[in-house]
Design a protein around this motif. Structure first.
Motif, PDB file in Angstrom:
ATOM      1  N   PRO A  75       0.831  -1.210   0.000  1.00 55.45           N
ATOM      2  CA  PRO A  75       0.000   0.000   0.000  1.00 55.45           C
ATOM      3  C   PRO A  75       0.864   1.257   0.000  1.00 55.45           C
ATOM      4  CG  PRO A  75      -0.690  -1.543   1.718  1.00 55.45           C
ATOM      5  CD  PRO A  75       0.602  -2.048   1.175  1.00 55.45           C
ATOM      6  N   ALA A  76       0.373   2.289  -0.663  1.00 58.83           N
ATOM      7  CA  ALA A  76       1.083   3.571  -0.649  1.00 58.83           C
ATOM      8  C   ALA A  76       1.039   4.142   0.766  1.00 58.83           C
ATOM      9  CB  ALA A  76       0.437   4.533  -1.633  1.00 58.83           C
ATOM     10  N   LEU A  77       2.153   4.707   1.206  1.00 59.40           N
ATOM     11  CA  LEU A  77       2.242   5.255   2.554  1.00 59.40           C
ATOM     12  C   LEU A  77       1.861   6.723   2.560  1.00 59.40           C
ATOM     13  CD1 LEU A  77       5.603   3.674   3.814  1.00 59.40           C
ATOM     14  CD2 LEU A  77       3.276   2.904   4.267  1.00 59.40           C
ATOM     15  N   ALA A  78       1.045   7.085   3.527  1.00 62.20           N
ATOM     16  CA  ALA A  78       0.720   8.497   3.754  1.00 62.20           C
ATOM     17  C   ALA A  78       1.548   8.991   4.932  1.00 62.20           C
ATOM     18  CB  ALA A  78      -0.770   8.663   4.035  1.00 62.20           C
ATOM     19  N   HIS A  79       2.071  10.221   4.833  1.00 57.32           N
ATOM     20  CA  HIS A  79       2.959  10.757   5.859  1.00 57.32           C
ATOM     21  C   HIS A  79       2.340  11.988   6.506  1.00 57.32           C
ATOM     22  CE1 HIS A  79       6.526   8.336   4.567  1.00 57.32           C
ATOM     23  NE2 HIS A  79       5.874   8.357   3.416  1.00 57.32           N
ATOM     24  N   ALA A  80       2.571  12.143   7.815  1.00 59.15           N
ATOM     25  CA  ALA A  80       2.137  13.329   8.547  1.00 59.15           C
ATOM     26  C   ALA A  80       3.071  13.513   9.732  1.00 59.15           C
ATOM     27  CB  ALA A  80       0.688  13.180   9.010  1.00 59.15           C
ATOM     28  N   ARG A  81       2.932  14.653  10.404  1.00 61.98           N
ATOM     29  CA  ARG A  81       3.757  14.915  11.588  1.00 61.98           C
ATOM     30  C   ARG A  81       2.905  15.628  12.631  1.00 61.98           C
ATOM     31  NH1 ARG A  81       9.170  14.805  12.595  1.00 61.98           N
ATOM     32  NH2 ARG A  81       9.593  14.377  10.402  1.00 61.98           N
ATOM     33  N   LEU A  82       2.950  15.124  13.879  1.00 66.91           N
ATOM     34  CA  LEU A  82       2.208  15.748  14.954  1.00 66.91           C
ATOM     35  C   LEU A  82       2.860  17.074  15.368  1.00 66.91           C
ATOM     36  CD1 LEU A  82       1.488  12.631  17.228  1.00 66.91           C
ATOM     37  CD2 LEU A  82       0.104  13.548  15.360  1.00 66.91           C
ATOM     38  N   ARG A  83       2.135  17.878  16.116  1.00 68.45           N
ATOM     39  CA  ARG A  83       2.657  19.180  16.543  1.00 68.45           C
ATOM     40  C   ARG A  83       3.906  19.052  17.403  1.00 68.45           C
ATOM     41  NH1 ARG A  83      -2.912  22.383  18.323  1.00 68.45           N
ATOM     42  NH2 ARG A  83      -3.846  22.478  16.216  1.00 68.45           N
ATOM     43  N   ASN A  84       4.028  17.919  18.104  1.00 59.84           N
ATOM     44  CA  ASN A  84       5.212  17.733  18.946  1.00 59.84           C
ATOM     45  C   ASN A  84       6.384  17.125  18.191  1.00 59.84           C
ATOM     46  OD1 ASN A  84       4.301  15.159  18.602  1.00 59.84           O
ATOM     47  ND2 ASN A  84       3.872  14.750  20.769  1.00 59.84           N
ATOM     48  N   GLY A  85       6.231  16.979  16.886  1.00 51.41           N
ATOM     49  CA  GLY A  85       7.341  16.512  16.057  1.00 51.41           C
ATOM     50  C   GLY A  85       7.358  15.031  15.753  1.00 51.41           C
ATOM     51  N   ILE A  86       6.438  14.250  16.302  1.00 53.96           N
ATOM     52  CA  ILE A  86       6.426  12.812  16.059  1.00 53.96           C
ATOM     53  C   ILE A  86       5.931  12.529  14.641  1.00 53.96           C
ATOM     54  CG2 ILE A  86       5.391  10.602  16.719  1.00 53.96           C
ATOM     55  CD1 ILE A  86       5.190  11.623  19.564  1.00 53.96           C
ATOM     56  N   PRO A  87       6.735  11.840  13.825  1.00 56.00           N
ATOM     57  CA  PRO A  87       6.273  11.493  12.472  1.00 56.00           C
ATOM     58  C   PRO A  87       5.261  10.354  12.517  1.00 56.00           C
ATOM     59  CG  PRO A  87       8.449  10.589  12.846  1.00 56.00           C
ATOM     60  CD  PRO A  87       8.121  11.413  14.065  1.00 56.00           C
TER      61      PRO A  87
END
Length: 540
Positions: free
Chosen positions: A507-519
Motif C-alpha cells: 500500500p502507498a504510505l501516507a505521511h504526517a507529523r504531529l505538533r510535537n514533532g512525532i512522524p
C-alpha cells in the motif's frame, strides 16, 4: 475443455444460502465474506472468495469424513489415511511437499478431526496450477502409489505421534474425557488419534476401501481464497478435478448430543506436577443456537482472567494457578470443558466446592450485561483477526469451508454472530440451565510416580463403559446422478512447473507529523475492520 463452460455456467453457479438459524440481518461489526459457489458435474463443491491484497491464493480441500466415520476396531484410521495422502500419488512419486517448497508455499498442512479431514496451503498466484494439479492427483490417483511399505511407514509415524502426545503431562486426559462423555456406541466415543491396537490392525485393503468410499469428488469441498476470480477458478478446478469420480452415496451419522442426566466422576493417578480438575458437559452440535449461547456462558464463567471462576479460584481464594473453560463444537454434539490447575498444597475438595458455588450463582443470576458484552467483543475480535489471512488455521478459506461442509452454508458464521448479537443475559442463562445444570463428568488427575499403577488405571477407565440403546440410525445422502467429465490434462509430465513469481505491491504510505514533532506513517488497507498501531522509540 473451454467449450463446456457456456452450457455449464448457469448450472454450476449457486447463490449464497441463508441458514434456517438466522435471518438476513448483517451482524454489526462482522465482515461478510463475499463468495461464489459452484457445483461441478461430479458433485465437487467449489467456493471462491476474491481478496487481491496480496498475490497469493489459499487452496483448502475438505473431505466430509473424520474419526466419527471409522468402523469398529479401526479407530485412528482417518488420521492414518491423512498421513498417507502426503506420500505421493500415481503421477508424483515423491514427497508431497517437494514442489510446494520450491514455490514458497506457506500455511501448508493436513489435519483430521472428528468430522472432517482437510488439506491446505497458500501459494503464489502463479503456482495455483501446480497446487490444483497436486491436490487433484491425490484425490483421483492415489491407490497405485500406496503399498504396504508406505502404510507401515506412516503407521509408525502416527504411533510415534500418539506416544509423543501421551508422554506429556496430562497427555492422556482427553482420551478419558471423550470416552466418558459419550456412550460406547457413539461416533465420538474414541479420539481421533485412535488406539495402538487398532492402528496395528489397519491393513492395505482398509486403506483402499476408505479411499474409495470417502475420497470421491462429491464428498469434497474446494475453497480458493485470495488473488483469483470466479471465472479463473471455475476453469482451473473443472479442468483438474472434473474427471474424478463422485464416489458412492454415503450414509451419515445423525446429530446425537447424548445428554448426560447424572453426574459421574473418576480419579486418574498420573506422573504430573499438580492436581488438575476437569469437568465436562455434553451440549448440542455447532449448528444449534445453544452452542453459541453456551460459548458466551463459558466465557463469563471461566474464559479468561476477568471470568468468575478465575477471579474466585486464582485471585480471591488462591486455590488454583489457572482456570479455563470453553465449548468444543462438533457436528453431532459439543463438549463444554472446564479445566482447573489446583495450587500446590490446596485442598481439591475446596476447589470443587467453589466451582459448584460459582456455577449455582451463575445459573441463578448470570451473566451480567457487562460480562455478556465483553464475551461478544472478544469473540468478534478473535474472528476478525483470523480472517485477515486468506488461508491457514482460522483464515478466510477455513471459515467458508467449515460453513459449507457442516451446514451447507459458507456464511454460517453470520448465523452464529446473529445469535450472539441477539443474546441477552436471560437467553444465555436459560441455555446454561438447559445444559450445565444437569449431568456432567468430573475427572481429577492426581500426581503419582507409579507408572504401572497409572497405566492400569488408564486402561480400567476405558473399559466397561455403557452403550446407549437409542442410537439414531444413519441418514443416507439424497440420490443424485453425478458424473465425471473428460479432461485434457496430461499427467504424465508431472505437476506444472512454476516458472515465475508475481510482483508484490505494498500500500502507498501516507505521511504526517504531529505538533510535537512525532512522524506518523499510515498504510491503508480496508480488508478487515482492524487498526494496528505501533509506536517505536529510537533507543534501546
Amino acid at each position: 475443455m473451454k467449450a463446456l463452460f457456456p452450457m455449464l455456467l448457469a448450472a454450476l453457479l449457486l447463490a449464497g444460502a441463508t441458514s434456517a438459524r438466522g435471518g438476513t440481518t448483517q451482524p454489526a461489526g462482522v465482515p461478510r465474506l463475499h463468495y461464489t459457489r459452484m457445483l461441478l458435474p461430479n458433485g465437487l463443491t467449489l467456493i471462491v472468495h476474491e481478496d487481491h491484497k496480496a498475490p497469493v491464493v489459499a487452496v483448502s480441500v475438505w473431505y466430509h469424513v473424520g474419526s466419527k466415520n471409522e468402523p469398529a476396531a479401526r479407530s485412528g484410521f482417518a488420521h492414518l489415511f491423512e498421513h498417507l495422502m502426503f506420500q505421493g500419488s500415481e503421477h508424483h512419486r515423491d514427497e508431497y511437499f517437494r514442489p510446494f517448497e520450491l514455490a514458497g508455499a506457506t500455511d501448508q498442512n493436513g489435519t483430521t478431526w472428528l468430522d472432517r479431514t482437510n488439506y491446505f496451503q497458500t501459494v503464489p498466484s502463479t503456482a495455483l496450477d501446480m497446487a490444483l494439479w497436486m491436490e487433484s492427483d491425490r484425490m483421483g490417483h492415489l491407490l497405485g502409489a500406496i503399498g504396504q511399505a508406505q502404510l507401515d511407514e506412516q503407521r509408525g509415524v502416527v504411533q510415534n505421534e500418539k506416544r509423543q502426545g501421551e508422554n506429556q503431562p496430562y497427555g492422556r486426559v482427553f482420551t478419558l474425557l471423550q470416552a466418558h462423555a459419550f456412550p460406547a456406541n457413539h461416533p465420538y466415543h474414541h479420539t481421533t488419534i485412535g488406539s495402538m491396537t487398532d492402528l496395528n490392525a489397519a491393513a492395505l485393503d482398509d486403506v483402499k476401501n476408505w479411499f474409495r468410499e470417502y475420497y470421491g469428488a462429491a464428498n469434497a469441498t474446494v475453497v480458493l481464497a485470495g488473488d483469483i476470480t470466479p471465472a479463473q477458478a471455475r476453469e482451473k478446478v473443472l479442468r483438474y478435478f472434473g474427471d474424478i469420480g463422485p464416489g458412492p452415496r454415503l450414509n451419515r451419522p445423525r446429530p446425537w448430543t447424548a445428554a448426560r442426566t447424572i453426574s459421574t466422576r473418576a480419579v486418574f493417578p498420573d506422573k504430573v506436577p499438580q492436581v488438575r480438575i476437569y469437568r465436562e458437559w455434553n451440549a448440542p452440535g455447532l449448528a444449534d443456537a445453544d452452542a453459541t449461547l453456551l460459548d458466551l456462558a463459558s466465557t463469563g464463567l471461566g474464559g479468561g482472567k476477568t471470568s468468575r471462576l478465575y477471579q474466585r479460584l486464582v485471585y480471591r481464594d488462591q486455590l488454583a494457578d489457572s482456570v479455563s473453560m470453553g465449548v468444543m463444537p462438533f457436528e453431532l454434539a459439543s463438549m463444554v470443558l472446564l479445566q482447573v490447575s489446583v495450587r500446590q498444597g490446596a485442598d481439591p475438595a475446596k476447589v470443587e466446592a467453589a466451582i459448584d458455588d460459582e456455577l449455582r450463582t451463575f445459573l441463578a443470576d448470570g451473566p451480567s450485561r457487562d460480562e455478556l458484552d465483553r464475551a461478544r467483543t472478544g469473540a468478534r475480535a478473535d474472528f476478525i483477526r483470523g480472517i485477515e489471512k486468506v488461508g491457514g488455521f482460522g483464515g478466510q478459506a477455513t471459515v467458508l469451508a467449515e460453513g459449507q461442509v457442516y451446514r451447507g452454508n459458507p456464511l454460517a458464521y453470520l448465523d452464529d454472530f446473529r445469535v450472539m448479537q441477539a443474546a441477552t443475559p436471560h437467553s444465555v442463562r436459560a441455555a446454561a440451565r438447559r445444559w450445565l445444570a444437569r449431568g456432567d463428568f468430573t475427572l481429577r488427575v492426581q500426581p503419582d510416580d507409579d507408572v504401572t499403577a497409572s497405566d492400569a488405571a488408564y486402561a480400567a477407565l476405558q473399559t466397561g463403559l455403557p452403550t446407549h440403546a437409542a442410537a439414531p440410525a444413519l441418514k443416507p445422502d439424497a440420490p443424485v446422478r453425478w458424473r465425471s467429465v473428460a479432461s485434457d490434462v496430461d499427467r504424465s509430465h508431472g505437476a506444472p512447473a512454476v516458472g515465475r513469481f508475481p510482483d508484490l505491491r505494498f500500500p502507498a504510505l501516507a505521511h504526517a507529523r504531529l505538533r510535537n514533532g512525532i512522524p506518523v506513517l499510515l498504510a491503508r488497507r480496508g480488508a478487515v475492520p482492524v487498526v494496528n498501531i505501533e509506536l517505536m522509540f529510537d533507543g534501546g
